[in-house]
Design an enzyme around this catalytic site. Structure first.
Site, PDB file in Angstrom:
ATOM      1  N   LYS A   1       0.821  -1.212   0.000  1.00 45.93           N
ATOM      2  CA  LYS A   1       0.000   0.000   0.000  1.00 45.93           C
ATOM      3  C   LYS A   1       0.858   1.266   0.000  1.00 45.93           C
ATOM      4  CE  LYS A   1      -2.898   0.852   3.575  1.00 45.93           C
ATOM      5  NZ  LYS A   1      -2.918   2.155   4.263  1.00 45.93           N
ATOM      6  N   SER A   2       1.889   1.289   0.841  1.00 45.52           N
ATOM      7  CA  SER A   2       2.728   2.494   0.913  1.00 45.52           C
ATOM      8  C   SER A   2       3.373   2.770  -0.443  1.00 45.52           C
ATOM      9  CB  SER A   2       3.847   2.305   1.944  1.00 45.52           C
ATOM     10  OG  SER A   2       3.310   2.231   3.226  1.00 45.52           O
TER      11      SER A   2
ATOM     12  N   GLY B   1      -4.913   8.055   5.425  1.00 50.11           N
ATOM     13  CA  GLY B   1      -4.044   9.035   6.082  1.00 50.11           C
ATOM     14  C   GLY B   1      -2.809   9.308   5.233  1.00 50.11           C
TER      15      GLY B   1
ATOM     16  N   ARG C   1      -8.289  12.514  12.589  1.00 53.08           N
ATOM     17  CA  ARG C   1      -6.842  12.308  12.730  1.00 53.08           C
ATOM     18  C   ARG C   1      -6.056  13.611  12.639  1.00 53.08           C
ATOM     19  NH1 ARG C   1      -5.309   7.117   9.332  1.00 53.08           N
ATOM     20  NH2 ARG C   1      -3.382   7.384  10.493  1.00 53.08           N
TER      21      ARG C   1
ATOM     22  N   SER D   1       7.169   9.551  11.929  1.00 49.60           N
ATOM     23  CA  SER D   1       6.070   9.366  10.974  1.00 49.60           C
ATOM     24  C   SER D   1       6.588   9.442   9.538  1.00 49.60           C
ATOM     25  CB  SER D   1       5.002  10.437  11.201  1.00 49.60           C
ATOM     26  OG  SER D   1       4.160  10.509  10.069  1.00 49.60           O
TER      27      SER D   1
ATOM     28  N   GLN E   1       4.727   9.286   6.991  1.00 50.90           N
ATOM     29  CA  GLN E   1       3.801  10.122   6.218  1.00 50.90           C
ATOM     30  C   GLN E   1       4.247  11.577   6.283  1.00 50.90           C
ATOM     31  OE1 GLN E   1       0.031   9.200   8.004  1.00 50.90           O
ATOM     32  NE2 GLN E   1      -0.149   7.252   6.913  1.00 50.90           N
TER      33      GLN E   1
ATOM     34  N   ASP F   1       2.086  -0.940  12.033  1.00 48.02           N
ATOM     35  CA  ASP F   1       0.737  -1.353  11.621  1.00 48.02           C
ATOM     36  C   ASP F   1       0.395  -2.773  12.067  1.00 48.02           C
ATOM     37  OD1 ASP F   1       0.249   1.087  10.488  1.00 48.02           O
ATOM     38  OD2 ASP F   1       0.807   0.490   8.465  1.00 48.02           O
TER      39      ASP F   1
ATOM     40  N   LYS G   1      -4.247   6.105  14.876  1.00 47.38           N
ATOM     41  CA  LYS G   1      -4.435   5.441  13.573  1.00 47.38           C
ATOM     42  C   LYS G   1      -5.921   5.467  13.188  1.00 47.38           C
ATOM     43  CE  LYS G   1      -0.131   4.470  12.996  1.00 47.38           C
ATOM     44  NZ  LYS G   1       0.622   5.194  11.988  1.00 47.38           N
TER      45      LYS G   1
ATOM     46  N   ARG H   1      -6.053   2.159  18.166  1.00 52.96           N
ATOM     47  CA  ARG H   1      -5.654   0.748  18.099  1.00 52.96           C
ATOM     48  C   ARG H   1      -5.079   0.188  19.399  1.00 52.96           C
ATOM     49  NH1 ARG H   1      -3.078   0.542  12.145  1.00 52.96           N
ATOM     50  NH2 ARG H   1      -5.052   0.682  11.042  1.00 52.96           N
TER      51      ARG H   1
HETATM   52  C1  S3P Z   1       2.551   4.869   6.202  1.00 50.61           C
HETATM   53  C2  S3P Z   1       3.138   5.212   7.379  1.00 50.61           C
HETATM   54  C3  S3P Z   1       2.640   4.832   8.709  1.00 50.61           C
HETATM   55  C4  S3P Z   1       1.640   3.693   8.637  1.00 50.61           C
HETATM   56  C5  S3P Z   1       0.651   3.874   7.520  1.00 50.61           C
HETATM   57  C6  S3P Z   1       1.370   3.994   6.174  1.00 50.61           C
HETATM   58  C7  S3P Z   1       3.136   5.328   4.933  1.00 50.61           C
HETATM   59  O1  S3P Z   1       1.987   5.934   9.314  1.00 50.61           O
HETATM   60  O2  S3P Z   1       0.961   3.544   9.869  1.00 50.61           O
HETATM   61  O3  S3P Z   1      -0.251   2.790   7.472  1.00 50.61           O
HETATM   62  O4  S3P Z   1       2.797   4.783   3.865  1.00 50.61           O
HETATM   63  O5  S3P Z   1       3.967   6.237   4.977  1.00 50.61           O
HETATM   64  P1  S3P Z   1       2.826   7.089  10.073  1.00 50.61           P
HETATM   65  O6  S3P Z   1       3.729   7.664   9.098  1.00 50.61           O
HETATM   66  O7  S3P Z   1       1.800   8.085  10.541  1.00 50.61           O
HETATM   67  O8  S3P Z   1       3.496   6.398  11.220  1.00 50.61           O
END
Ligand code: S3P
Length: 443
Positions: free
Chosen positions: A25-26, A98, A126, A170, A172, A323, A350, A354
């Site tokens: 997914k990422s 997110g 969030r 993070s 993200q 995750d 999240k 969680r």
């Molecule tokens: C992700 C980073 C993680 C993860 C999310 C996907 C990403 O979140 O929990 O499911 O693709 O960069 P955080 O960056 O908020 O920790």
């Protein structure tokens, strides 16, 4: 009305099987966003076609990017770093994602019109402050003082480079800043607590952006230069270790099974689950390891295992399993001894709370559990745990990982389960139900 799933039988032994899970997914979301900024036609194979990735695709389409999806191939026609079409009063919906919401704040930080980002009920709860604060430093203006979606912003066409310390770990947030930095004139310096590094690897090995990364004193120092256009690219997306984890735990906790999961991304920044389970005694094997554009790919093999033992987890491993904690808590509930996990406040930020959901499910299962310092837990495992009661899991903000973890608990530990919001696994892992049924589950 949302559909529920009823499970009253444990999975029968499937002995020896091999499966392939959906694409990462990422990496899929990063492919969609970064290919839109490239110059030309980019093709991904095995892109994850889940609701979160479709939200990212719908957003780039609204920004004038052509996307074609046909039988396992996704074609995206990038229009260059400054080629997105910003329009007046554009509202972009990130759905439940997110990652999409936060990364597009970086990607659109230079929109010359006010742009609004929104999302579903869970995403609107969030925190967006983690990206708003540093993105303001690039010269972007945000309407009102909001920290939750919907948020509106606009910025100068060419951004100012920034220096920033990211203290949440993070990926993200880090990735949003790295993408914004592409549109800035000069050098951006980020000091980040370690987190998954797919964006760094793509910048370096796929887009060939001038980027330097140093690891010092528990931080990653990232230095990168903006204003470098990049060419079109292709990407073969490997399987998602977070999705695979449900099947790893299914195999581990069921009886006499042996499962191989093929073509998985085993990037070290995502391997926490394997490390933790092996510390518990799982003996998961990594086979046919190869590298691909900086990522590591392999097959992994898992066997059912009795006599697992509790762990006292070093919080340094938290981010590489961020995750997977619901599953880690589930396995801890059958380990011999007391497991301890600390510094997990991010878990309550999240798709659902969680940490609280982990505690709630384990308590329902009759497991002794204690919260420590509000962000950690101790779990007293019961190695011969056999559930016989009825369980109802609902009102979990449609969190896909709560749904899938409860399903694995039901299939491995017994009891009569009713789990609401069946469709929510399509957020991250559309083939979850099909693969379960191919292993003999009936859900
Ligand atoms: C992700 C980073 C993680 C993860 C999310 C996907 C990403 O979140 O929990 O499911 O693709 O960069 P955080 O960056 O908020 O920790």
């Amino acid at each position: 009305m949302t559909k529920s799933v009823f499970i009253k039988n444990q999975i029968k032994s499937f002995k020896k099987k091999s499966i392939i899970v959906d694409g990462d997914k990422s990496i899929s979301i990063r492919f969609v966003l970064l290919s839109s900024l490239s110059n030309g036609k980019c093709v991904a194979t095995n892109l994850l076609e889940s609701d979160d990735v479709l939200s990212a695709i719908n957003i780039v389409r609204k920004l004038g990017i052509k996307v074609k999806i046909k039988s396992k191939l996704c074609e995206i026609n990038g229009k260059g770093l400054f080629g997105l079409k910003f329009k007046k009063n554009l509202i972009l919906d990130s759905g439940n994602s997110g990652t999409t919401a936060r990364l597009i704040c970086g990607m659109l930080a230079n929109s010359n019109f006010w742009i609004t980002i929104t999302g579903d009920k869970s995403l609107k709860k969030r925190d967006m402050k983690r990206v708003i604060v540093p993105i303001k430093k690039f010269g972007t203006k945000f309407k009102r003082n909001k920290t939750k979606l919907p948020i509106s912003f606009k910025g100068p066409k060419i951004l100012k480079p920034i220096n920033y310390t990211e203290k949440l770990g993070s990926a993200q947030c880090k990735s949003a800043l790295m993408i914004a930095a592409l549109k800035s004139k000069g050098e951006t310096n980020l000091k980040c607590l370690p987190s998954r590094d797919h964006t760094e690897l793509m910048f370096k090995n796929v887009l060939k952006i001038p980027i330097h990364i140093k690891k010092r004193e528990g931080y990653d120092y990232i230095k990168l230069k903006g204003m470098n256009e990049f060419k079109n690219f292709n990407y073969k997306i490997p399987g998602d270790i977070s999705s695979a984890s449900f099947f790893i735990v299914l195999t581990l906790l069921s009886k006499k099974n042996n499962l191989t999961i093929k073509n998985l991304n085993i990037n070290p920044s995502r391997m926490g689950i394997i490390k933790v389970l092996n510390m518990m005694g799982a003996k998961i094997k990594v086979l046919k390891r190869k590298s691909y554009l900086g990522e590591l790919i392999a097959d992994i093999n898992i066997r059912s295992k009795k006599n697992l033992k509790a762990v006292n987890l070093n919080p340094r491993l938290n981010s590489s399993a961020i995750d997977e904690f619901l599953l880690i808590f589930l396995v801890s509930s059958v380990c011999k001894g007391v497991s301890t996990f600390r510094n997990l406040s991010e878990l309550n930020k999240k798709e659902s709370k969680r940490l609280d959901w982990g505690i709630k499910i384990l308590k329902m299962m009759g497991i002794k559990i204690k919260k420590i310092n509000n962000s950690g837990i101790k779990i007293w495992g019961k190695p011969n745990l056999k559930l016989e009661k009825s369980f109802i899991i609902k009102d979990f903000s449609k969190d896909h990982r709560v749904f899938m973890t409860a399903t694995i608990a039901a299939l491995t530990l017994g009891g009569n389960w009713k789990i609401y919001d069946q469709d929510c696994f399509k957020t991250s892992f559309p083939k979850f139900g099909k693969i379960l049924n191919s292993l003999g589950a009936r859900i």
